[in-house]
Design an enzyme around this catalytic site. Structure first.
Site, PDB file in Angstrom:
ATOM      1  N   GLY A  96     -15.896   0.251   2.663  1.00 22.93           N
ATOM      2  CA  GLY A  96     -14.623  -0.026   3.623  1.00 22.93           C
ATOM      3  C   GLY A  96     -14.649   0.105   4.977  1.00 22.93           C
TER       4      GLY A  96
ATOM      5  CG  ASP B  90      -9.902   1.134   4.713  1.00 24.51           C
ATOM      6  OD1 ASP B  90     -11.354   1.132   4.484  1.00 24.51           O
ATOM      7  OD2 ASP B  90      -9.106   1.442   4.258  1.00 24.51           O
ATOM      8  NE  ARG B  91     -14.690   5.207   1.933  1.00 28.17           N
ATOM      9  CZ  ARG B  91     -15.551   5.346   0.918  1.00 28.17           C
ATOM     10  NH1 ARG B  91     -16.097   4.513   0.398  1.00 28.17           N
ATOM     11  NH2 ARG B  91     -16.287   6.678   0.707  1.00 28.17           N
TER      12      ARG B  91
ATOM     13  CG  ASP C  22      -6.673   6.330   5.359  1.00 25.32           C
ATOM     14  OD1 ASP C  22      -5.590   6.159   4.767  1.00 25.32           O
ATOM     15  OD2 ASP C  22      -7.144   5.409   6.013  1.00 25.32           O
TER      16      ASP C  22
ATOM     17  CB  THR D 188      10.392   9.380 -19.151  1.00 25.19           C
ATOM     18  OG1 THR D 188      10.948   9.453 -20.480  1.00 25.19           O
ATOM     19  CG2 THR D 188       9.270   8.649 -18.956  1.00 25.19           C
TER      20      THR D 188
HETATM   21  N1  ATP Z   1       7.517   4.427   3.853  1.00 28.89           N
HETATM   22  C1  ATP Z   1       6.544   3.856   3.365  1.00 28.89           C
HETATM   23  N2  ATP Z   1       6.144   2.413   3.376  1.00 28.89           N
HETATM   24  C2  ATP Z   1       5.261   2.272   2.742  1.00 28.89           C
HETATM   25  N3  ATP Z   1       4.456   2.941   1.980  1.00 28.89           N
HETATM   26  C3  ATP Z   1       4.576   4.148   2.116  1.00 28.89           C
HETATM   27  C4  ATP Z   1       5.692   4.801   2.723  1.00 28.89           C
HETATM   28  N4  ATP Z   1       5.392   6.088   2.468  1.00 28.89           N
HETATM   29  C5  ATP Z   1       4.484   6.208   1.765  1.00 28.89           C
HETATM   30  N5  ATP Z   1       3.676   5.054   1.462  1.00 28.89           N
HETATM   31  C6  ATP Z   1       2.426   5.060   0.464  1.00 28.89           C
HETATM   32  O1  ATP Z   1       1.608   4.574   1.631  1.00 28.89           O
HETATM   33  C7  ATP Z   1       0.714   3.434   0.920  1.00 28.89           C
HETATM   34  C8  ATP Z   1       0.593   2.413   2.021  1.00 28.89           C
HETATM   35  O2  ATP Z   1      -0.314   3.304   2.933  1.00 28.89           O
HETATM   36  P1  ATP Z   1      -1.185   2.512   4.112  1.00 28.89           P
HETATM   37  O3  ATP Z   1      -0.307   1.263   4.845  1.00 28.89           O
HETATM   38  O4  ATP Z   1      -1.787   3.351   4.609  1.00 28.89           O
HETATM   39  O5  ATP Z   1      -1.897   1.493   3.006  1.00 28.89           O
HETATM   40  P2  ATP Z   1      -2.681   0.329   3.411  1.00 28.89           P
HETATM   41  O6  ATP Z   1      -3.715   0.513   4.354  1.00 28.89           O
HETATM   42  O7  ATP Z   1      -2.037  -0.922   3.105  1.00 28.89           O
HETATM   43  O8  ATP Z   1      -3.716   0.364   2.298  1.00 28.89           O
HETATM   44  P3  ATP Z   1      -5.244   0.386   2.399  1.00 28.89           P
HETATM   45  O9  ATP Z   1      -5.691   1.705   1.523  1.00 28.89           O
HETATM   46  O10 ATP Z   1      -6.022  -0.850   1.600  1.00 28.89           O
HETATM   47  O11 ATP Z   1      -5.508   0.520   3.721  1.00 28.89           O
HETATM   48  C9  ATP Z   1       1.661   2.793  -0.135  1.00 28.89           C
HETATM   49  O12 ATP Z   1       0.845   2.487  -1.122  1.00 28.89           O
HETATM   50  C10 ATP Z   1       2.346   4.002  -0.492  1.00 28.89           C
HETATM   51  O13 ATP Z   1       1.910   4.957  -1.347  1.00 28.89           O
HETATM   52  C1  PAU Z   2     -11.578   2.099  -0.721  1.00 27.95           C
HETATM   53  C2  PAU Z   2     -10.209   1.479   0.069  1.00 27.95           C
HETATM   54  C3  PAU Z   2      -9.763   0.417  -0.943  1.00 27.95           C
HETATM   55  C4  PAU Z   2      -9.511   1.986   0.727  1.00 27.95           C
HETATM   56  O1  PAU Z   2      -8.676   1.537   1.600  1.00 27.95           O
HETATM   57  C5  PAU Z   2     -11.204   0.307   0.981  1.00 27.95           C
HETATM   58  O2  PAU Z   2     -11.953   1.234   2.128  1.00 27.95           O
HETATM   59  C6  PAU Z   2     -12.260  -0.524   0.368  1.00 27.95           C
HETATM   60  O3  PAU Z   2     -11.842  -1.484  -0.273  1.00 27.95           O
HETATM   61  N1  PAU Z   2     -13.316  -0.102   0.210  1.00 27.95           N
HETATM   62  C7  PAU Z   2     -14.577  -0.689  -0.188  1.00 27.95           C
HETATM   63  C8  PAU Z   2     -15.579   0.029  -1.139  1.00 27.95           C
HETATM   64  C9  PAU Z   2     -16.189   1.375  -0.446  1.00 27.95           C
HETATM   65  O4  PAU Z   2     -15.690   1.770   0.468  1.00 27.95           O
HETATM   66  O5  PAU Z   2     -17.185   1.776  -0.978  1.00 27.95           O
HETATM   67  K     K Z   3      -6.481   2.675   4.428  1.00 30.30           K
END
Ligand code: ATP
Ligand code: PAU
Ligand code: K
Length: 262
Positions: A108, A110-111, A131, A190
């Site tokens: 990924g 982002d990583r 992350d 629950t």
């Molecule tokens: N205020 C908030 N609004 C949205 N998400 C939040 C909030 N606070 C915590 N979260 C958490 O953060 C996650 C989203 O984070 P982030 O925006 O970093 O993810 P993303 O970048 O869209 O996903 P990816 O992992 O694909 O990069 C949500 O799934 C939830 O678990």
């Molecule tokens: C693991 C996530 C979902 C984290 O955002 C992203 O980096 C991704 O889709 N990665 C592809 C698989 C990998 O990183 O090995």
């Molecule tokens: K991310």
């Protein structure tokens, strides 16, 4: 006059845009302002144009990347004509860092951007990066500045959805409830039991993965790794981790802005 970068990290839950000030090594680009596109509404080019309008288009350099390729293409298609064309980074092998993994083109972006940011801020120092986005990732950067791989686990909201979607009786715990008061570990109903599992399960998982990485690194690396924390749910984790972390809420976007300097 320092250059201004418009960067976009297109994730699985939302796309994050930021205006950042370019910087020299050992200091991450400063985030000036941020803008979110949540995928429940269509991408609005006018909103992005308005967000960027605090700076003259001639001053801007634009970078677009992230792990959601479909939404990246949507943004490219509707990119505001007034802004400079973005440099689009679709795979991690386009990035200036060594990827010591089995399939470098599958990692990924982002990583890898997170890894680039830590190398830029602390060259020569190993790093562990937590992350917490849609998925939570825990990744490792060597002291030589290579991406070594890591662990991928479900994030908070994703775990909550999985528990609801794959069972007959479990309710969906909404994000607002996950973000609410810290739950008792022994849930008396629950809802409370799900909240306990979601919060303490994630804390326990991250503590375990980081501890194991630290032990593994200690066998070969002299310097102790710096541990970075980022992602939408970083605040939920930070207070409960067994080790000191550096909070960098915009680490991925800063990593993308670093690419302009490398
Ligand atoms: N205020 C908030 N609004 C949205 N998400 C939040 C909030 N606070 C915590 N979260 C958490 O953060 C996650 C989203 O984070 P982030 O925006 O970093 O993810 P993303 O970048 O869209 O996903 P990816 O992992 O694909 O990069 C949500 O799934 C939830 O678990
Ligand atoms: C693991 C996530 C979902 C984290 O955002 C992203 O980096 C991704 O889709 N990665 C592809 C698989 C990998 O990183 O090995
Ligand atoms: K991310």
């Amino acid at each position: 006059m320092s250059r201004i970068l418009l960067a976009a990290d297109v994730g699985n839950t939302r796309a994050k845009f930021a205006l950042l000030k370019a910087s020299q090594r050992q200091q991450l680009p400063e985030t000036l302002s941020t803008f979110l596109w949540k995928y429940d509404v269509p991408f609005a080019r006018a909103d992005l144009q308005a967000f960027a309008s605090s700076h003259a288009a001639s001053e801007l350099e634009c970078f677009l990347s992230g792990s959601h390729l479909g939404h990246i293409e949507e943004i490219v298609e509707f990119w505001p004509k007034e802004l400079p064309e973005p440099r689009v980074i679709r795979t991690s092998t386009e990035l200036p860092i060594e990827l010591l993994v089995d399939y470098p083109d599958k990692v990924g972006v982002d990583r890898v951007l997170n890894a680039i940011a830590t190398c830029f801020e602390q060259p020569g120092v190993p790093a562990i990066i937590i992350d917490t986005g849609t998925a939570t990732t825990v990744d490792v950067v060597s002291s030589a500045g290579a991406f070594l791989g890591g662990a991928i686990l479900p994030g908070y909201e994703l775990s909550a959805h999985a528990l609801h979607d794959y069972t007959n009786k479990l309710p969906l715990i909404p994000l607002q409830e996950i973000l609410g008061e810290v739950p008792a570990v022994v849930g008396k109903n629950t809802h409370a039991a799900l909240r306990s599992g979601l919060i303490w399960g994630q804390v326990g998982a991250v503590n375990e993965v980081v501890t194991r990485i630290q032990q593994e690194l200690a066998q070969t690396v002299v310097l102790r790794p710096t541990i970075y924390l980022t992602g939408g749910a970083a605040d939920l984790l930070q207070a409960h981790l067994n080790f000191k972390t550096i909070a960098r809420p915009q680490l991925t976007l800063q990593g993308l802005a670093c690419v302009a300097e490398l």
